[in-house]
Design a protein around this motif. Structure first.
Motif, mmCIF file in Angstrom:
data_model
loop_
_atom_site.group_PDB
_atom_site.id
_atom_site.type_symbol
_atom_site.label_atom_id
_atom_site.label_comp_id
_atom_site.label_asym_id
_atom_site.label_seq_id
_atom_site.Cartn_x
_atom_site.Cartn_y
_atom_site.Cartn_z
ATOM 1 N N SER A 425 0.858 -1.180 0.000
ATOM 2 C CA SER A 425 0.000 0.000 0.000
ATOM 3 C C SER A 425 0.894 1.230 0.000
ATOM 4 O O SER A 425 2.053 1.176 0.442
ATOM 5 C CB SER A 425 -0.909 0.011 1.235
ATOM 6 O OG SER A 425 -1.651 1.208 1.305
ATOM 7 N N ASP A 426 0.368 2.346 -0.495
ATOM 8 C CA ASP A 426 1.141 3.577 -0.448
ATOM 9 C C ASP A 426 0.833 4.391 0.810
ATOM 10 O O ASP A 426 1.275 5.539 0.930
ATOM 11 C CB ASP A 426 0.896 4.421 -1.707
ATOM 12 C CG ASP A 426 -0.526 4.947 -1.819
ATOM 13 O OD1 ASP A 426 -1.395 4.478 -1.058
ATOM 14 O OD2 ASP A 426 -0.767 5.823 -2.674
ATOM 15 N N CYS A 427 0.098 3.782 1.761
ATOM 16 C CA CYS A 427 -0.239 4.460 3.012
ATOM 17 C C CYS A 427 0.415 3.747 4.198
ATOM 18 O O CYS A 427 0.739 2.559 4.127
ATOM 19 C CB CYS A 427 -1.742 4.515 3.205
ATOM 20 S SG CYS A 427 -2.570 5.600 2.032
ATOM 21 N N GLU A 428 0.562 4.474 5.297
ATOM 22 C CA GLU A 428 1.214 3.925 6.489
ATOM 23 C C GLU A 428 0.338 2.916 7.218
ATOM 24 O O GLU A 428 0.837 2.077 7.965
ATOM 25 C CB GLU A 428 1.604 5.057 7.449
ATOM 26 C CG GLU A 428 2.701 5.962 6.931
ATOM 27 C CD GLU A 428 3.035 7.054 7.931
ATOM 28 O OE1 GLU A 428 3.830 6.777 8.858
ATOM 29 O OE2 GLU A 428 2.501 8.166 7.801
ATOM 30 N N ASP A 429 -0.958 3.032 7.043
ATOM 31 C CA ASP A 429 -1.879 2.060 7.626
ATOM 32 C C ASP A 429 -3.081 1.931 6.707
ATOM 33 O O ASP A 429 -3.505 2.909 6.074
ATOM 34 C CB ASP A 429 -2.326 2.486 9.024
ATOM 35 C CG ASP A 429 -3.113 1.388 9.738
ATOM 36 O OD1 ASP A 429 -2.743 0.208 9.583
ATOM 37 O OD2 ASP A 429 -4.079 1.704 10.448
ATOM 38 N N GLN A 508 -8.992 5.001 7.785
ATOM 39 C CA GLN A 508 -8.810 6.295 7.134
ATOM 40 C C GLN A 508 -7.426 6.433 6.503
ATOM 41 O O GLN A 508 -7.050 7.501 6.025
ATOM 42 C CB GLN A 508 -9.101 7.407 8.144
ATOM 43 C CG GLN A 508 -10.580 7.434 8.551
ATOM 44 C CD GLN A 508 -10.857 8.159 9.856
ATOM 45 O OE1 GLN A 508 -11.396 7.573 10.788
ATOM 46 N NE2 GLN A 508 -10.497 9.432 9.939
ATOM 47 N N ASN A 509 -6.672 5.324 6.520
ATOM 48 C CA ASN A 509 -5.390 5.229 5.804
ATOM 49 C C ASN A 509 -4.349 6.212 6.324
ATOM 50 O O ASN A 509 -3.508 6.693 5.562
ATOM 51 C CB ASN A 509 -5.592 5.432 4.294
ATOM 52 C CG ASN A 509 -6.495 4.392 3.681
ATOM 53 O OD1 ASN A 509 -6.522 3.243 4.108
ATOM 54 N ND2 ASN A 509 -7.256 4.802 2.674
ATOM 55 N N ILE A 510 -4.387 6.497 7.626
ATOM 56 C CA ILE A 510 -3.403 7.398 8.224
ATOM 57 C C ILE A 510 -2.822 6.746 9.469
ATOM 58 O O ILE A 510 -3.455 5.893 10.095
ATOM 59 C CB ILE A 510 -4.019 8.766 8.599
ATOM 60 C CG1 ILE A 510 -5.219 8.586 9.540
ATOM 61 C CG2 ILE A 510 -4.434 9.526 7.338
ATOM 62 C CD1 ILE A 510 -5.816 9.896 10.030
ATOM 63 N N ASN A 519 -9.644 13.366 9.198
ATOM 64 C CA ASN A 519 -8.638 13.290 8.147
ATOM 65 C C ASN A 519 -8.595 11.890 7.534
ATOM 66 O O ASN A 519 -8.802 10.887 8.233
ATOM 67 C CB ASN A 519 -7.254 13.637 8.692
ATOM 68 C CG ASN A 519 -7.163 15.071 9.163
ATOM 69 O OD1 ASN A 519 -7.912 15.937 8.697
ATOM 70 N ND2 ASN A 519 -6.262 15.341 10.098
ATOM 71 N N TYR A 520 -8.304 11.836 6.260
ATOM 72 C CA TYR A 520 -8.181 10.546 5.591
ATOM 73 C C TYR A 520 -7.317 10.698 4.344
ATOM 74 O O TYR A 520 -7.074 11.805 3.854
ATOM 75 C CB TYR A 520 -9.553 9.988 5.215
ATOM 76 C CG TYR A 520 -10.249 10.700 4.085
ATOM 77 C CD1 TYR A 520 -10.107 10.252 2.767
ATOM 78 C CD2 TYR A 520 -11.022 11.843 4.311
ATOM 79 C CE1 TYR A 520 -10.730 10.906 1.717
ATOM 80 C CE2 TYR A 520 -11.648 12.497 3.270
ATOM 81 C CZ TYR A 520 -11.504 12.034 1.977
ATOM 82 O OH TYR A 520 -12.111 12.689 0.926
ATOM 83 N N LYS A 521 -6.864 9.555 3.830
ATOM 84 C CA LYS A 521 -6.141 9.496 2.559
ATOM 85 C C LYS A 521 -6.799 8.443 1.679
ATOM 86 O O LYS A 521 -7.426 7.503 2.172
ATOM 87 C CB LYS A 521 -4.667 9.123 2.781
ATOM 88 C CG LYS A 521 -3.837 10.161 3.521
ATOM 89 C CD LYS A 521 -2.397 9.672 3.667
ATOM 90 C CE LYS A 521 -1.538 10.705 4.392
ATOM 91 N NZ LYS A 521 -0.140 10.218 4.581
#
Length: 545
Positions: A425-429, A508-510, A519-521
């Motif tokens: 994934s390109d996100c931290e979580d 929320q991909n953060i 907040n979200y990504k």
């Protein structure tokens, strides 16, 4: 004869209310104790109490602390061990009791039996635990509680049951931040915040853990659940742990297991959503439970060949066995594969028996938390999901779909189902979800089971593990257990995505806390397959029933 509103004083002065159903005659009888937060005067409960009473038992329906006619403040689960243990000892000494007490009940009432048993009340002789929730964070390994849990807490406001149909739950579930969801309804639900402000390893949750303590128990237990019970995993963990670790040979050999084609409300109908399981899918459970109670109270062992009774969906018949998993059970693997893209039902994702021999390939999709994949269910807490048809939802491009060829002969899944996939994934979580389905000849994509893994908790809820965006890692997704035949000419299907909403809270991909922010990504996700990174599912199966 019924004694209404029998008051029993607890050591702190709080009085609890019970209705007592006495059998005919003046002799002493075994007590069956049922404790509930949902009210003790429903027609269904009245019918059950009368059935047990006719069979010679004293049936006691008790309002838990702070609910119904009982005094005190209701805090889910936290007073039940002490109150339950005290009630067992008091009722065991009543003139109409022979000193033997069996606890009985489902869901909330199923879990609190275990918490009570760990107090080791002297007169507790056995338990009938139906669809009990597990330890905290077992059913929801993403750690964040399900949004749908709020409808449960809402229903328990005050002393009587609240009507959840007054709320637009779809709107509430979509609101952020999670911790403030009750504000969308306009009510204060203090316990909701506890799910977020207390980490899995905090002292707050410790009184609710019981599944790792069964080596301290010496009790026969009848375990009952359904294949579509949304808390099914607890029943299997409890059965297996008591069979392995409980204190005595008598206890270990007197564990019984019944699993039907039911949801969380067991043994209610022969149909589960659109699937008809036949007239024999419904049992005379009170008779079965009564016979089991009489067996253990006579210090006899349950019939070894009938310790387990499980319903095989597809053939639609009951199978009796000495244990679970069934004898002759074996593990098989199937592998994910695609040529171009597995995105959506129109893609070319395949589920194959032979491990791929080609090099590295990847299927990708975009996960937007503001447009999550729907999870088919009613809006409330009573039953989350069933054998629903996902064929329409599979048209979405944020779902990867892998489908087998037509089965040349039936394939019977009889046990645990586990996904092991290589991801990045390109996100931290972020989350990854997996669903297993039986695709009928007419295209009906019947959900069997599903599961979720949150990257930060991929090693378990007590070991948060950072993730480096872009790194390829393997994760495991537990899809619990199933007993179902994929019939000849049906297909087996696996779906992979990153949401199943509102069953699971959206990631929320953060990094960091997500419960207190909006907040979200948007995440770009990849699933890898091929010779080096062979993503797979592993299933327990049986050849002949």
């Amino acid at each position: 004869m019924i004694i209404y509103d029998e008051r029993t004083k607890m050591p702190d002065g709080i009085e609890l209310s019970s209705d007592i159903y006495l059998p005919e005659g003046k002799g002493k009888s075994t007590v069956i104790l049922f404790r509930t937060p949902y009210g003790k005067n429903s027609d269904e409960l009245l019918n059950t109490a009368r059935q047990f009473s006719k069979r010679g038992f004293v049936f006691i329906a008790n309002d838990v602390r702070g609910r119904g006619e009982s005094d005190g403040k209701f805090i889910p689960y936290f007073s039940e061990a002490e109150d339950g243990s005290r009630l067992i000892e008091i009722f065991a000494g009543k003139p109409w009791s022979n000193g033997n007490v069996i606890t009985w009940g489902a869901s909330y009432s199923g879990r609190i039996q275990w918490l009570t048993a760990l107090k080791k009340p002297e007169h507790l002789r056995g338990m009938i635990s139906i669809v009990p929730p597990s330890d905290p964070f077992v059913e929801n390994p993403s750690v964040s509680t399900s949004p749908m849990n709020l409808s449960w807490l809402f229903s328990l406001r005050g002393r009587g049951m609240q009507n959840i149909n007054s709320v637009d739950w779809e709107e509430v579930y979509r609101s952020l931040p999670l911790i403030n969801m009750p504000e969308k309804i306009g009510v204060d639900i203090p316990f909701w915040k506890q799910y977020f402000i207390n980490s899995p390893e905090s002292e707050f949750w410790k009184p609710l853990f019981y599944q790792g303590k069964m080596n301290n128990l010496n009790l026969p237990v009848m375990h009952i659940s359904g294949w579509y019970d949304d808390e099914q995993i607890g029943t299997f963990i409890n059965y297996e742990n008591m069979r392995k670790y409980s204190e005595s040979d008598f206890s270990r050999k007197n564990q019984s297991l019944i699993v039907g084609p039911w949801g969380h409300s067991v043994n209610k109908d022969i149909k589960n959503d659109h699937i008809d399981f036949g007239n024999n899918s419904k049992l005379d459970l009170v008779e079965i439970e009564s016979q089991w109670i009489n067996t253990i109270l006579e210090h006899r062992y349950v019939n070894n060949d009938e310790r387990v009774m499980v319903f095989a969906m597809g053939p639609n018949r009951w199978i009796k066995s000495s244990d679970w998993p069934l004898k002759g059970c074996k593990n098989i693997r199937m592998y994910l594969s695609s040529e171009k893209s597995a995105a959506g039902i129109s893609g070319d994702g395949r589920l194959i028996f032979d491990k791929p021999s080609y090099g590295l390939r990847a299927d990708q999709f975009t996960y937007n938390p503001m447009d999550p994949v729907p999870y088919l269910s009613g809006e409330g807490f009573a039953q989350i999901g069933g054998p629903d048809d996902y064929s329409e939802i599979e048209k979405r491009k944020d779902i990867l779909v892998y489908t087998s060829g037509k089965m040349e002969e039936g394939l019977t899944i009889a046990g645990k189902i586990t996904g092991r996939i290589f991801i990045s994934s390109d996100c931290e979580d972020t989350d990854f979800t997996m669903k297993i389905l039986d695709v009928h000849q007419d295209g009906y994509a019947q959900r069997l089971q599903d599961g979720i893994t949150r990257l930060r908790y991929r090693n378990g809820p007590f070991q948060e593990a950072p993730y480096e965006p872009g790194k390829i890692i393997q994760i495991e997704i537990d899809m619990w257990s199933m007993f179902h035949e994929i019939k000849k000419d049906h297909r087996l299907r696996i779906e992979i995505s990153s949401s199943a909403f509102p069953k699971y809270a959206r990631n929320q991909n953060i990094a960091g806390n997500q419960y207190d922010t909006t907040n979200y990504k948007v995440a770009k996700q990849k699933i890898y397959h091929g010779q080096q990174y062979s993503s797979e599912i592993e299933m327990q199966t049986v050849d002949n029933l």
